[in-house]
Design a protein around this motif. Sequence first.
Motif, PDB file in Angstrom:
ATOM      1  N   GLY A 171       0.805  -1.218   0.000  1.00 32.87           N
ATOM      2  CA  GLY A 171       0.000   0.000   0.000  1.00 32.87           C
ATOM      3  C   GLY A 171       0.842   1.273   0.000  1.00 32.87           C
ATOM      4  N   ARG A 172       2.113   1.148   0.363  1.00 37.95           N
ATOM      5  CA  ARG A 172       3.005   2.316   0.393  1.00 37.95           C
ATOM      6  C   ARG A 172       3.937   2.348  -0.810  1.00 37.95           C
ATOM      7  N   GLY A 173       3.576   1.630  -1.841  1.00 35.97           N
ATOM      8  CA  GLY A 173       4.328   1.747  -3.084  1.00 35.97           C
ATOM      9  C   GLY A 173       5.366   0.674  -3.327  1.00 35.97           C
ATOM     10  N   ALA A 174       5.435  -0.358  -2.481  1.00 30.18           N
ATOM     11  CA  ALA A 174       6.390  -1.440  -2.735  1.00 30.18           C
ATOM     12  C   ALA A 174       5.831  -2.339  -3.837  1.00 30.18           C
ATOM     13  N   ASN A 175       6.564  -2.500  -4.930  1.00 21.84           N
ATOM     14  CA  ASN A 175       6.105  -3.409  -5.983  1.00 21.84           C
ATOM     15  C   ASN A 175       6.571  -4.836  -5.656  1.00 21.84           C
ATOM     16  N   GLU A 176       6.290  -5.779  -6.543  1.00 25.95           N
ATOM     17  CA  GLU A 176       6.631  -7.196  -6.273  1.00 25.95           C
ATOM     18  C   GLU A 176       8.125  -7.359  -5.995  1.00 25.95           C
ATOM     19  N   GLU A 177       8.956  -6.628  -6.771  1.00 31.00           N
ATOM     20  CA  GLU A 177      10.405  -6.741  -6.593  1.00 31.00           C
ATOM     21  C   GLU A 177      10.817  -6.201  -5.220  1.00 31.00           C
ATOM     22  N   ALA A 178      10.234  -5.091  -4.827  1.00 33.52           N
ATOM     23  CA  ALA A 178      10.568  -4.531  -3.507  1.00 33.52           C
ATOM     24  C   ALA A 178      10.187  -5.535  -2.414  1.00 33.52           C
ATOM     25  N   LEU A 179       9.004  -6.126  -2.544  1.00 37.87           N
ATOM     26  CA  LEU A 179       8.549  -7.092  -1.533  1.00 37.87           C
ATOM     27  C   LEU A 179       9.466  -8.317  -1.516  1.00 37.87           C
ATOM     28  N   ARG A 180       9.893  -8.744  -2.702  1.00 37.93           N
ATOM     29  CA  ARG A 180      10.806  -9.900  -2.776  1.00 37.93           C
ATOM     30  C   ARG A 180      12.119  -9.588  -2.055  1.00 37.93           C
ATOM     31  N   LEU A 181      12.670  -8.417  -2.313  1.00 38.88           N
ATOM     32  CA  LEU A 181      13.944  -8.056  -1.693  1.00 38.88           C
ATOM     33  C   LEU A 181      13.792  -7.855  -0.183  1.00 38.88           C
ATOM     34  N   MET A 182      12.673  -7.263   0.233  1.00 38.00           N
ATOM     35  CA  MET A 182      12.449  -7.061   1.672  1.00 38.00           C
ATOM     36  C   MET A 182      12.414  -8.396   2.418  1.00 38.00           C
ATOM     37  N   ASN A 183      11.867  -9.391   1.774  1.00 37.90           N
ATOM     38  CA  ASN A 183      11.727 -10.690   2.435  1.00 37.90           C
ATOM     39  C   ASN A 183      13.077 -11.372   2.677  1.00 37.90           C
ATOM     40  N   VAL A 184      14.115 -10.949   1.913  1.00 38.43           N
ATOM     41  CA  VAL A 184      15.412 -11.641   2.027  1.00 38.43           C
ATOM     42  C   VAL A 184      15.999 -11.479   3.427  1.00 38.43           C
ATOM     43  N   SER A 185      16.044 -10.248   3.903  1.00 41.02           N
ATOM     44  CA  SER A 185      16.742 -10.038   5.188  1.00 41.02           C
ATOM     45  C   SER A 185      15.771  -9.576   6.271  1.00 41.02           C
ATOM     46  N   LEU A 186      14.572 -10.124   6.224  1.00 38.12           N
ATOM     47  CA  LEU A 186      13.549  -9.743   7.202  1.00 38.12           C
ATOM     48  C   LEU A 186      13.857 -10.373   8.561  1.00 38.12           C
ATOM     49  N   ASN A 187      13.655  -9.582   9.618  1.00 36.13           N
ATOM     50  CA  ASN A 187      13.863 -10.092  10.974  1.00 36.13           C
ATOM     51  C   ASN A 187      12.622 -10.828  11.459  1.00 36.13           C
ATOM     52  N   GLY A 188      12.072 -11.650  10.613  1.00 34.62           N
ATOM     53  CA  GLY A 188      10.881 -12.409  10.955  1.00 34.62           C
ATOM     54  C   GLY A 188      10.828 -13.606  10.031  1.00 34.62           C
ATOM     55  N   ARG A 189       9.670 -14.181   9.882  1.00 37.82           N
ATOM     56  CA  ARG A 189       9.569 -15.344   9.015  1.00 37.82           C
ATOM     57  C   ARG A 189       9.292 -14.904   7.575  1.00 37.82           C
ATOM     58  N   ASP A 190       8.262 -14.114   7.388  1.00 38.63           N
ATOM     59  CA  ASP A 190       7.996 -13.516   6.079  1.00 38.63           C
ATOM     60  C   ASP A 190       7.097 -12.301   6.291  1.00 38.63           C
ATOM     61  N   LEU A 191       6.985 -11.484   5.247  1.00 37.52           N
ATOM     62  CA  LEU A 191       6.246 -10.226   5.387  1.00 37.52           C
ATOM     63  C   LEU A 191       4.781 -10.449   5.755  1.00 37.52           C
ATOM     64  N   ALA A 192       4.206 -11.539   5.246  1.00 37.59           N
ATOM     65  CA  ALA A 192       2.782 -11.770   5.461  1.00 37.59           C
ATOM     66  C   ALA A 192       2.475 -12.072   6.926  1.00 37.59           C
ATOM     67  N   SER A 193       3.435 -12.637   7.643  1.00 38.43           N
ATOM     68  CA  SER A 193       3.165 -13.034   9.030  1.00 38.43           C
ATOM     69  C   SER A 193       3.861 -12.112  10.021  1.00 38.43           C
ATOM     70  N   TYR A 194       4.137 -10.897   9.588  1.00 38.99           N
ATOM     71  CA  TYR A 194       4.859  -9.939  10.429  1.00 38.99           C
ATOM     72  C   TYR A 194       3.970  -8.731  10.647  1.00 38.99           C
ATOM     73  N   SER A 195       3.675  -8.422  11.896  1.00 39.29           N
ATOM     74  CA  SER A 195       2.762  -7.308  12.164  1.00 39.29           C
ATOM     75  C   SER A 195       3.499  -5.971  12.108  1.00 39.29           C
ATOM     76  N   MET A 196       2.845  -4.973  11.546  1.00 41.19           N
ATOM     77  CA  MET A 196       3.451  -3.639  11.511  1.00 41.19           C
ATOM     78  C   MET A 196       3.602  -3.060  12.924  1.00 41.19           C
ATOM     79  N   ILE A 197       2.842  -3.563  13.871  1.00 43.83           N
ATOM     80  CA  ILE A 197       3.056  -3.101  15.253  1.00 43.83           C
ATOM     81  C   ILE A 197       4.466  -3.454  15.684  1.00 43.83           C
ATOM     82  N   ASN A 198       4.890  -4.661  15.324  1.00 42.84           N
ATOM     83  CA  ASN A 198       6.242  -5.102  15.666  1.00 42.84           C
ATOM     84  C   ASN A 198       7.288  -4.187  15.023  1.00 42.84           C
ATOM     85  N   VAL A 199       7.038  -3.836  13.765  1.00 48.42           N
ATOM     86  CA  VAL A 199       7.988  -3.001  13.016  1.00 48.42           C
ATOM     87  C   VAL A 199       8.077  -1.609  13.651  1.00 48.42           C
TER      88      VAL A 199
END
Length: 484
Positions: free
Chosen positions: A189-217
Amino acid sequence: MRIKAFTRRGALGLLGGASSAALIGCGPRGDRGARDAEVIVIGAGLSGLNAAMILADQGMDVLVLEASSRIGGRMKTLDALPGRPEAGGQQVGAGYGRVRGRAADAGLTFEDFPPNRFGEVLAIGDTLIPAAEWASHPLNALPEPLKPIPPGRLFFSLAARANPFQDVYAWMDEAAGVHDVPAHSWMAGRGANEEALRLMNVSLNGRDLASYSMINVFRSLALYTLERSMGPSQAITGGSQRLPEAMAESLARPVRTGANVAAIEADGAGAQVRLAGGETLRADFVISTLPFPVMRQIGVEAPLSALQREAVEAMAYTPIVQLHLEAETPFWEADGLAPEMWTDSPLERVFAGRAADGTPTGMLTCWLDGMGGLSASTMSDGELEALAQAELARLRPASGGRVRLAHAQRWTPYNALAGGAYMHYQPGQAPAWGGQLATPAGRLHLAGEHLGVLHTGMEAAMESGENAALAVLDAAAPYPGRAQ
Ligand SMILES: Cc1cc2nc3c(=O)[nH]c(=O)nc-3n(C[C@H](O)[C@H](O)[C@H](O)COP(=O)(O)OP(=O)(O)OC[C@H]3O[C@@H](n4cnc5c(N)ncnc54)[C@H](O)[C@@H]3O)c2cc1C
């Protein structure tokens, strides 16, 4: 099997009694003289040791039980390897008052992290890209406004622009509930396209973006901002593990290592634990610092609240696998690129060990987290070494793949003493659980990094240990059997 047993008993709202007696062999309400300690603390990590020190300072007889032969839990220094790489916690925030206080009492000092004089190189697919060229590189498929942001910073950069939390308490406010959304949809919703989401998932301090709450972030960002305002993070001189070792050393009653707790039983009158070998130890109170994935594997008979039972079953931990590699040749000198890499390969991030002056020590640490860590979690040492050799040969031909796996560290669901690296909130958890999980369950008190309220990581471990110790002191005060 054990999880089922725990859930079923939990659903019945256990309060000791006949089913407890069946679990451990006898109920906790017993002959006070037969107790093995006033307080049993399970786990010789920062949390358990801090609790034990506070209680011992107040004159209580405390026995710390530790399953491993090593003190420190997730503070783990690989002393035998060049440069003593850390396999666990390393960065001590400037505002970590408890960690710094205990370290100072033990005569330990802190040092700055060595400078990174080489920068970082990116590896996207088969292509190496010096970080300075990323913004305009043809392989940079990020939306225009995000192009200048290095892949490893995308996630926090986007979140930081819109962090609604002004302080470290905000995540527990009722109003914070509106931010309890998956990072995946929020970022999209903030402008991350598929590639941005793919790259974010690489070094995420969680399991994956879908199971990570923005409250935590947002909570993490508020904490980082506060910490940074106080100064840079530092390392404990000589290695992180020196702190829990010193804390254990300060206890009059030695930590009992090799004591693998298989069951805990507590009610309003006492508590006891059973070790894997069958021995039962009794105390007036038990403090468990077991990470919840570990707790879910052992038998617990105690009046835990419904929320606590839910959290024991469902709390998520970031999976991390680290490959500590010895490079046979300084290939970065041969190809003229930085030794450190951020990659979208199975090796994910590659950190270079650095001496105090920033010179590479020759040790490399591949840091695989999230789904990458999970994929690697079932691989043998031999398979991990072969993977590292093949990937380095592909990404850095100058290396010829000549690296040796010196140590593989698995902070994954298969690590029976940790279950993962550290907790994070999934959507649907923080608003209900925040600050609610450390309530005493009869004479069973809970502590550990996962129960930190004002902090995360090491300082959360210390904070929660302190809270549990203070609660035990409160509860023990009117009890006539307590040592004066
Ligand atoms: C890779 C990594 C990097 C990190 N980096 C940082 C960082 O830079 N900064 C930061 O602040 N934090 C960091 N952390 C987090 C920090 O290390 C932890 O939050 C902290 O050390 C946890 O302390 P604890 O006492 O809660 O748990 P632990 O240290 O896990 O202690 C629990 C203890 O219980 C023992 N145990 C388990 N099962 C049993 C059993 N059945 N019977 C008896 N004993 C048992 C374990 O062996 C362990 O010693 C990192 C963690 C990891 C894994």
